[in-house]
Motif scaffolding. Structure first.
Motif, PDB file in Angstrom:
ATOM      1  N   ASP A 176      49.059  45.522  43.956  1.00  0.00           N
ATOM      2  CA  ASP A 176      48.157  44.875  43.197  1.00  0.00           C
ATOM      3  C   ASP A 176      46.894  44.792  44.018  1.00  0.00           C
ATOM      4  O   ASP A 176      45.608  44.327  43.418  1.00  0.00           O
ATOM      5  CB  ASP A 176      48.855  43.329  43.149  1.00  0.00           C
ATOM      6  N   HIS A 216      56.141  44.581  46.843  1.00  0.00           N
ATOM      7  CA  HIS A 216      54.709  44.712  46.788  1.00  0.00           C
ATOM      8  C   HIS A 216      54.150  45.249  48.404  1.00  0.00           C
ATOM      9  O   HIS A 216      54.749  44.704  49.327  1.00  0.00           O
ATOM     10  CB  HIS A 216      53.910  43.452  46.702  1.00  0.00           C
ATOM     11  N   SER A 218      52.788  39.949  36.687  1.00  0.00           N
ATOM     12  CA  SER A 218      53.494  38.994  36.891  1.00  0.00           C
ATOM     13  C   SER A 218      54.843  39.021  35.748  1.00  0.00           C
ATOM     14  O   SER A 218      55.063  37.857  35.520  1.00  0.00           O
ATOM     15  CB  SER A 218      52.541  37.740  36.902  1.00  0.00           C
ATOM     16  N   HIS A 225      45.029  42.857  36.692  1.00  0.00           N
ATOM     17  CA  HIS A 225      45.969  42.017  36.957  1.00  0.00           C
ATOM     18  C   HIS A 225      45.972  40.613  36.178  1.00  0.00           C
ATOM     19  O   HIS A 225      46.702  39.673  36.482  1.00  0.00           O
ATOM     20  CB  HIS A 225      46.358  41.642  38.382  1.00  0.00           C
ATOM     21  N   ASP A 285      54.639  47.200  43.325  1.00  0.00           N
ATOM     22  CA  ASP A 285      53.420  46.579  42.557  1.00  0.00           C
ATOM     23  C   ASP A 285      52.204  46.765  43.578  1.00  0.00           C
ATOM     24  O   ASP A 285      51.986  45.848  44.317  1.00  0.00           O
ATOM     25  CB  ASP A 285      53.504  45.364  42.115  1.00  0.00           C
ATOM     26  N   HIS A 326      49.531  48.641  34.936  1.00  0.00           N
ATOM     27  CA  HIS A 326      49.794  47.242  35.386  1.00  0.00           C
ATOM     28  C   HIS A 326      48.768  46.291  35.315  1.00  0.00           C
ATOM     29  O   HIS A 326      48.122  45.546  36.077  1.00  0.00           O
ATOM     30  CB  HIS A 326      50.147  47.443  36.967  1.00  0.00           C
TER      31      HIS A 326
END
Ligand SMILES: [Zn+2]
Length: 302
Positions: free
Chosen positions: A53, A259, A164, A127, A51, A123
């Motif tokens: 982010d 991540h 999340s 976020h 992920d 995604h």
């Protein structure tokens, strides 16, 4: 349409059965999609995910910390390149989940991920948490996120991981409206399964996640909150290997969430490499993207 089903007056233990049953039935696991074997006769499927982010971890709730955004940029400068180099060295594909804001900030990163044979899934926009959004806003952001990823990479995403793993009562409906193949945000099983909406099959495959198989759970850190890493790297490796070994014995799926800014520091990246080496040593393991796993599980359910 609102983002939540209103609860009736009174305490939960006073609710009518129809109300609590309705809450439970919003999104459920339906038919188990567990193939007898995986492509090439493989005993176990390994689906690695990252992920990416980056700065959106800070931006999502209005944060403006330069320091925390620098941690996000590490994900781009060190994290993703280190992950891609490792995957290339072992010649295995993986799935990357990318907020639209990250794709717009780092379009070259996304193009490299696609060019090297990996998958990019939705995604969120920045976020954001889906469960706080009204239906119309969540739908707009999800569609614009899909369009943005397609515009940047040239490939239309077929899967979604909610930021999340936060899932609203409308998320699944919007995924059907987007015509997605799969979701990877929920954890009602260890095998893939069909997602039911109000008791009806949607045909959308869940590629289930688990907090246990998420690097952030063990390693997250926040200077001004009580959040600290609390598990030594070698213990995290032990947990991941035990998860893999049991999935292999069961002939199932080993799915891992990581991540780039968390798993790639020098004292941790070896965990991922050890997991890959351990799985490869079995000889009959299929490394695949989440999209490939979802597609195969749907078409070859036992
Ligand atoms: Zn995320």
């Amino acid at each position: 349409m609102t983002n939540t089903v209103a609860n009736p007056a009174g305490e939960p233990w006073q609710w009518e059965e129809a109300h609590w049953r309705g809450l439970i039935n919003q999104v459920r696991a339906g038919e188990r999609l567990a193939p007898k074997s995986w492509p090439g006769g493989a005993r176990c499927a390994v689906a690695l995910s990252f992920d990416a982010d980056h700065e959106t971890n800070e931006l999502r709730e209005g944060g403006k910390s330069i320091g925390r955004m620098a941690w996000g940029q590490y994900g781009n400068r060190v994290g993703v390149p280190r992950v891609l180099e490792l995957l290339k060295r072992h010649d295995i594909p993986a799935s990357f989940y990318v907020p639209a804001v990250v794709a717009l900030t780092y379009p070259d990163e996304q193009r490299r991920v696609i060019a090297e044979g990996h998958e990019i899934g939705i995604h969120g926009w920045i976020h954001e948490l889906n469960s706080v959004l009204p239906y119309e806003v969540e739908r707009d952001l999800m569609f614009r996120a899909a369009d943005t990823l397609e515009h940047v990479t040239g490939v239309r995403p077929v899967g979604l991981r909610t930021p999340s793993w936060d899932f609203s009562p409308n998320t699944l409906r919007i995924e059907t409206e987007l015509g997605l193949l799969y979701d990877s945000s929920l954890m009602a099983d260890e095998d893939c399964y069909d997602l039911l909406m109000d008791g009806v099959s949607t045909g959308i495959v869940e590629v289930p996640v688990e907090w246990i198989r998420d690097d952030a759970v063990y390693f997250m850190m926040h200077r001004f909150q009580s959040l600290r890493p609390y598990t030594p790297p070698k213990d995290v490796l032990d947990i991941f290997l035990r998860e893999f070994d049991a999935a292999y014995e069961a002939g199932g799926l080993f799915q891992l969430t990581m991540h780039p800014h968390i798993i790639t520091p020098r004292s941790r990246i070896w965990i991922l490499e050890e997991v890959i080496r351990h799985a490869k040593a079995k000889g009959d393991v299929w490394f695949a993207t989440h999209a490939q796993v979802a597609e195969y599980a749907k078409a070859n359910k036992a």
